[in-house]
Scaffold this motif. Structure first.
Motif, mmCIF file in Angstrom:
data_model
loop_
_atom_site.group_PDB
_atom_site.id
_atom_site.type_symbol
_atom_site.label_atom_id
_atom_site.label_comp_id
_atom_site.label_asym_id
_atom_site.label_seq_id
_atom_site.Cartn_x
_atom_site.Cartn_y
_atom_site.Cartn_z
ATOM 1 N N VAL A 103 0.845 -1.197 0.000
ATOM 2 C CA VAL A 103 0.000 0.000 0.000
ATOM 3 C C VAL A 103 0.880 1.246 0.000
ATOM 4 N N GLY A 104 1.911 1.233 0.832
ATOM 5 C CA GLY A 104 2.808 2.381 0.922
ATOM 6 C C GLY A 104 3.538 2.665 -0.378
ATOM 7 N N ASN A 105 3.784 1.600 -1.141
ATOM 8 C CA ASN A 105 4.470 1.766 -2.426
ATOM 9 C C ASN A 105 3.516 2.133 -3.564
ATOM 10 N N GLY A 106 2.223 2.218 -3.241
ATOM 11 C CA GLY A 106 1.249 2.593 -4.260
ATOM 12 C C GLY A 106 0.837 1.472 -5.194
ATOM 13 N N GLU A 107 1.118 0.223 -4.818
ATOM 14 C CA GLU A 107 0.718 -0.905 -5.651
ATOM 15 C C GLU A 107 -0.810 -1.046 -5.638
ATOM 16 N N THR A 108 -1.393 -1.271 -6.808
ATOM 17 C CA THR A 108 -2.827 -1.550 -6.900
ATOM 18 C C THR A 108 -3.043 -2.722 -7.842
ATOM 19 N N PHE A 109 -4.210 -3.383 -7.691
ATOM 20 C CA PHE A 109 -4.474 -4.603 -8.448
ATOM 21 C C PHE A 109 -5.896 -4.591 -9.002
ATOM 22 N N ASP A 110 -6.039 -5.246 -10.160
ATOM 23 C CA ASP A 110 -7.362 -5.405 -10.754
ATOM 24 C C ASP A 110 -8.137 -6.542 -10.090
ATOM 25 N N ALA A 111 -7.412 -7.471 -9.497
ATOM 26 C CA ALA A 111 -8.045 -8.627 -8.862
ATOM 27 C C ALA A 111 -7.239 -9.045 -7.642
ATOM 28 N N ILE A 112 -7.945 -9.445 -6.575
ATOM 29 C CA ILE A 112 -7.306 -9.913 -5.342
ATOM 30 C C ILE A 112 -8.051 -11.167 -4.890
ATOM 31 N N TYR A 113 -7.268 -12.166 -4.453
ATOM 32 C CA TYR A 113 -7.870 -13.396 -3.911
ATOM 33 C C TYR A 113 -7.245 -13.693 -2.558
ATOM 34 N N TYR A 114 -8.065 -14.204 -1.632
ATOM 35 C CA TYR A 114 -7.628 -14.461 -0.254
ATOM 36 C C TYR A 114 -7.979 -15.898 0.112
ATOM 37 N N ASP A 115 -6.962 -16.672 0.497
ATOM 38 C CA ASP A 115 -7.195 -18.053 0.926
ATOM 39 C C ASP A 115 -6.074 -18.462 1.870
ATOM 40 N N THR A 116 -6.257 -18.185 3.147
ATOM 41 C CA THR A 116 -5.253 -18.506 4.156
ATOM 42 C C THR A 116 -5.723 -19.680 5.000
ATOM 43 N N PHE A 117 -4.881 -20.128 5.905
ATOM 44 C CA PHE A 117 -5.218 -21.264 6.767
ATOM 45 C C PHE A 117 -5.013 -20.891 8.226
ATOM 46 N N ALA A 118 -5.947 -21.358 9.060
ATOM 47 C CA ALA A 118 -5.858 -21.189 10.517
ATOM 48 C C ALA A 118 -5.834 -19.726 10.938
ATOM 49 N N GLU A 119 -6.561 -18.895 10.214
ATOM 50 C CA GLU A 119 -6.744 -17.513 10.640
ATOM 51 C C GLU A 119 -8.200 -17.317 11.063
ATOM 52 N N SER A 120 -8.438 -16.351 11.919
ATOM 53 C CA SER A 120 -9.773 -16.120 12.458
ATOM 54 C C SER A 120 -10.594 -15.227 11.543
ATOM 55 N N TYR A 121 -11.880 -15.157 11.826
ATOM 56 C CA TYR A 121 -12.745 -14.266 11.059
ATOM 57 C C TYR A 121 -12.320 -12.810 11.253
ATOM 58 N N SER A 122 -11.851 -12.466 12.439
ATOM 59 C CA SER A 122 -11.414 -11.089 12.659
ATOM 60 C C SER A 122 -10.198 -10.755 11.801
ATOM 61 N N ASP A 123 -9.323 -11.746 11.537
ATOM 62 C CA ASP A 123 -8.206 -11.523 10.609
ATOM 63 C C ASP A 123 -8.744 -11.211 9.218
ATOM 64 N N PHE A 124 -9.715 -12.000 8.792
ATOM 65 C CA PHE A 124 -10.311 -11.787 7.475
ATOM 66 C C PHE A 124 -10.974 -10.416 7.385
ATOM 67 N N ARG A 125 -11.680 -10.026 8.430
ATOM 68 C CA ARG A 125 -12.335 -8.712 8.433
ATOM 69 C C ARG A 125 -11.301 -7.589 8.358
ATOM 70 N N ASP A 126 -10.205 -7.749 9.065
ATOM 71 C CA ASP A 126 -9.133 -6.747 8.985
ATOM 72 C C ASP A 126 -8.555 -6.690 7.575
ATOM 73 N N PHE A 127 -8.469 -7.845 6.928
ATOM 74 C CA PHE A 127 -7.917 -7.894 5.578
ATOM 75 C C PHE A 127 -8.710 -7.011 4.620
ATOM 76 N N PHE A 128 -10.037 -7.206 4.598
ATOM 77 C CA PHE A 128 -10.778 -6.438 3.591
ATOM 78 C C PHE A 128 -11.103 -5.018 4.042
ATOM 79 N N SER A 129 -11.209 -4.792 5.335
ATOM 80 C CA SER A 129 -11.575 -3.444 5.783
ATOM 81 C C SER A 129 -10.363 -2.530 5.910
ATOM 82 N N GLU A 130 -9.164 -3.098 6.095
ATOM 83 C CA GLU A 130 -7.975 -2.278 6.290
ATOM 84 C C GLU A 130 -7.011 -2.317 5.109
#
Length: 426
Positions: free
Chosen positions: A319-346
């Protein structure tokens, strides 16, 4: 049982009998949908401070289970429609009144703090039981109760983080403040919501595995699956059709920029590569997966940039480097819903192009249908709050019985996968 020295009943025996009788009386009233009696029993001080959540020692039934079990039609062949409607649709439903009083009883128990996802000895929640007997209205009530509990958990969690960051001066200023003013989000919360929220917690991809524990474990990586050192399924080949559909929706044409968080077996990244992206960034935290990626030559593929580490540490730099993307996919393991919420909201809001799309592997709560349904609604509400629209596409999942051989826990048991596609709101 008597005390041989006094020939009198022991205090423990009398207390145990009283407790058992209290439990059975509450469960019987629930099964009879006798709300006036239930109200008196659960609100009268007794050996059970939480009368709405007592349990039968033999079946594990709570009052919710008992109230719902009483709604099951005696003849399933004659009464097998939605909410117990007759199959032929010609005659009035003899079970309709029972379903009506059952729903009223369930509503009352939830208001009294009954736990929506408590398990009986058959590993069924009240919602599982309602769905199995076809009591759809009651099932939806329990889904909504789960949503309220999870949403309230998120609000409480957010308030706790805010409180941790306050300095002493702020804390002194708030001393003596009205309780509702201190937590404005909870003004409309019912007592039942507050009672229930403490039982739900954060659901991990596998509730027995922490993310640090997973990252420290040795992985068994084969052609069709990845297992951790405890034989937990990290990723499996049956997900391929889901990944292909997701990649096609996110990256419909060549020359776009894509970011994938969590490489795993490389399934979705393989489909991304088929579209010849202009840039293809991959974040992977597990060292064994990174080593396998390099062994397969992912670090030399066109446009690919591999970021080794956790997305929590890497994305702020992008983000600090100004990188942007046309598409983003998220698929992690053993993370909580709050981690996921932080991912898309922050993070997503700073990385996604204005007309871009993003998605995620929608496996939250997929070990139980009611949990899966709850998390769809919770995610939809949180995404809306973060400024995203979401579209769903239902994809039928084939029977996976043979897929779990050698795997400690089946992390997917529901019939349909709900594929999410997210965009910024117009």
């Amino acid at each position: 049982m008597t005390d041989p020295t006094t020939n009198e009943f022991s205090e423990f025996s009398i207390t145990q009998i009283d407790v058992d009788l209290d439990v059975q009386e509450i469960l019987l009233a629930a099964s009879q949908h006798d709300i006036p009696k239930l109200r008196r029993l659960v609100r009268t001080p007794s050996a059970h401070a939480d009368g709405a959540n007592v349990k039968d020692p033999e079946t594990g039934y709570t009052p919710l289970h008992s109230a719902i079990a009483a709604c099951e039609p005696e003849d399933a062949e004659e009464t097998n429609g939605v909410n117990g409607a007759p199959a032929n649709g010609d005659e009035p439903d003899a079970n309709a009144e029972t379903l009506k009083t059952g729903a009223e009883t369930v509503r009352f128990l939830l208001q009294e703090g009954a736990i929506w996802n408590d398990l009986d000895n058959n590993d069924e929640t009240p919602g599982c039981l309602a769905r199995r007997i076809g009591a759809i209205e009651i099932y939806e009530m329990l889904v909504d109760a789960g949503v309220r509990a999870e949403m309230l958990l998120g609000r409480l969690e957010g308030y706790g983080l805010l409180s941790d960051g306050e300095d002493e001066e702020d804390e002194q200023e708030e001393e003596g403040a009205d309780e509702n003013e201190a937590v404005p989000e909870l003004v409309d919360a019912t007592e039942a919501d507050v009672a229930t929220v403490t039982t739900t917690g954060e659901r991990l991809a596998n509730p027995e595995v922490s993310n640090p524990g997973y990252l420290d474990s040795s992985l068994n990586i084969t052609r069709d699956r990845i297992l951790d050192s405890d034989q937990n399924g990290v990723m499996m080949g049956w997900e391929t059709s889901i990944m292909q559909k997701s990649a096609q929706k996110l990256l419909p044409r060549p020359g776009l920029k894509v970011l994938n968080v969590g490489h795993g077996m490389g399934i979705v990244d393989g489909f991304f590569q088929e579209q010849s992206p202009a840039a293809h960034h991959i974040i992977e935290a597990h060292p064994d997966v990174v080593a396998e990626m390099k062994r397969k030559g992912w670090d030399t593929k066109p446009g690919v940039v591999i970021h080794e580490g956790r997305w929590q540490d890497i994305l702020p730099g992008l983000v600090g480097n100004g990188e942007t993307f046309d598409a983003i996919y998220y698929d992690t393991f053993a993370e909580s819903y709050s981690d996921f919420r932080d991912f898309f909201s922050e993070q997503v809001i700073g990385l996604l192009e204005q007309d871009g799309k993003w998605g995620y592997f929608n496996g939250m709560g997929a070990d139980r249908q009611i949990s899966y349904d709850v998390y769809q609604k919770v995610a939809e509400m949180d995404l809306f709050e973060a400024g995203f629209d979401i579209e769903w596409e239902d994809i039928s999942v084939p029977k996976l019985d043979g897929e779990w051989e050698g795997v400690r826990r089946a992390y997917w048991v529901v019939d349909n996968y709900r594929l999410p596609l997210c965009r910024f709101m117009d």
